[in-house]
Write an enzyme that holds these catalytic residues in place. Sequence first.
Site, mmCIF file in Angstrom:
data_model
loop_
_atom_site.group_PDB
_atom_site.id
_atom_site.type_symbol
_atom_site.label_atom_id
_atom_site.label_comp_id
_atom_site.label_asym_id
_atom_site.label_seq_id
_atom_site.Cartn_x
_atom_site.Cartn_y
_atom_site.Cartn_z
ATOM 1 N N ASP A 207 0.828 -1.200 0.000
ATOM 2 C CA ASP A 207 0.000 0.000 0.000
ATOM 3 C C ASP A 207 0.869 1.260 0.000
ATOM 4 O OD1 ASP A 207 -2.801 1.013 0.428
ATOM 5 O OD2 ASP A 207 -1.915 1.843 2.242
ATOM 6 N N GLU A 281 1.604 -0.655 -4.974
ATOM 7 C CA GLU A 281 0.623 0.380 -5.318
ATOM 8 C C GLU A 281 1.390 1.692 -5.262
ATOM 9 O OE1 GLU A 281 -3.271 2.830 -3.803
ATOM 10 O OE2 GLU A 281 -1.579 2.392 -2.526
HETATM 11 C C1 GLC Z 1 -4.212 3.067 -0.431
HETATM 12 C C2 GLC Z 1 -5.450 2.207 -0.270
HETATM 13 C C3 GLC Z 1 -6.588 3.068 0.177
HETATM 14 C C4 GLC Z 1 -6.226 3.704 1.505
HETATM 15 C C5 GLC Z 1 -4.913 4.467 1.409
HETATM 16 C C6 GLC Z 1 -4.391 4.810 2.763
HETATM 17 O O1 GLC Z 1 -4.309 3.963 -1.459
HETATM 18 O O2 GLC Z 1 -5.707 1.523 -1.450
HETATM 19 O O3 GLC Z 1 -7.785 2.361 0.283
HETATM 20 O O4 GLC Z 1 -7.250 4.578 1.907
HETATM 21 O O5 GLC Z 1 -3.926 3.688 0.794
HETATM 22 O O6 GLC Z 1 -3.947 3.648 3.414
#
Ligand code: GLC
Length: 543
Positions: A207, A281
Amino acid sequence: MKKLWWHDAVVYQIYPRSFADSNNDGEGDFAGITSRLEHVSKLGADAVWFSPFYKSPNQDGGYDVSDPREVDARFGNLSDFKKMKLRADQLGLKVVVDLVPNHFSDQHVWFQAALQANPGSKQRSRFHFYDGRGENGELPPNNWQSIFGGSSWTRVMEPDGKLGQWYLHLFDSTQPDLNWNNPEVNEDFEKTIKFWLDLGISGFRIDVAHGLAKDEIYQDHPDPAGLTAAMRLDITDFDPQYRKALLTNIPFFDNEGVHQIYRGWRKLLDSYPGDQFFVAEAWVYPSNRAARYVRSDELHQIFNFDFLTVAWDADSIKVAIDRTLDELGAVQAPPTWVLCNHDCPRVVTRLGGGSYGLAKARALALLTHALPGNVYIYQGEELGLEDAPVAAEHRQDPIYYRTNGTQLGRDGVRVPIPWEGDEPPFGFSEQNSWLPLPANWQDLSVAKQQTDPSSVLRMYQEMLKIRKSHPGLGGTHQVNWVAAPQGVVRFTREPDFELIANTTSAEVVVQTAKSLLLSSQPDVTIVAEKLVLPANSTVWLTN
Ligand code: GLC
């Protein structure tokens, strides 16, 4: 290069709270997931990625983790996770879990200890605690804004009862950012990585992978509000040049320091037997920065979010594909393709909704699944769901609250999925669901669609079956563009595969000697080598 499973996998994303509820508390859980997991193997996916199910006060849908090595009671316990894993093994599905290293929940023992400790303490050094500016420290250390709206700093009450330091939170104030300059933080994450690897999982989705290293803190950004707006996907009338300038220089994202962390994690993962992988991500700009995350000694995949925003237009699609293949090809990393996830509008909705949106989404799905590399499917995408309307009183996303409702947030894409029956919650639970399922979803349920050969579900099942068995599909080998009329995407892949997609709103006739393998619409015909492709449709062809 020996082909590994994560070079061309189909990964199905489960949002655990919204998949299946076994105890009728209105929230999904592991027992529910285990009972419905066969849906995923029947679909033809290779792996399941679970959004966080760790102990969490759930201020940000579980992305506010208070213990990364414990299952939150709302989903069951570790033994329920193990039972689910056993079922996944039986069904031949690999398990991928989320890792949330940018921040912890404010309820994590570390943060609670930091609040009790003094400025400058070891406890505080695990987060970004700073003195404020202004005469009495009443101003935040800098003007950065939270991605969820509002300031990215919150001031704490010191143990002596006086207002004191500030801590950084790029997201909600309940998600304090971790300080990755403190080696204890990495030690703890390596412990977490080992914990899940020892339970036999096959991969991690990281993440906010671009966020771990921060620039100089005492430095204001010239346009913090502009930067937050530039990062939003729903603002489309932003000046493209200015947007680009803002996004290529974000003080808290894509800093060099992140790569050292991933090199360490890669060594750790490589020390385990098997072929586990990491997927990042990471929203980085310009796009060629992405390849830096997947160099041979770092992570294995990075989400390519181009298809989350790509216009339904042949030229834009071709540019997005070429760019991805070129940039990742340069570091020999397999591409990934994503149409939807728990943070973005569902693809049918994004493409206009209704029957047109659905036709385009079906056509885009066929196009995406014919590309080399990995595809990620977000639960409900295989049912052609749209974002569900969510009443103000049901909204839970912190984005909605932090922006005083000016941004609706992501609840619409997180509504539970319909399984069967004629009334909400359509088999998701006996009676309850944390977000209500729309009453008109009865024809969209898994059970209904399974009996309808023209349904989106049946198309997805067929599509994944062919993708697995056809030698020209899957793999990481390139696409070969074929000249095509305006608005048409046409490519071949060796051996013996051809795709034609009509992105226009008019019928197109194309000459071909091939025969139909699969089409996104029923009314496609090939008569005397003339393929008639309806508006917004895609076909797969073979000899
Ligand atoms: C990422 C997740 C999202 C979350 C953010 C903070 O982008 O996919 O759902 O709110 O991180 O952790």
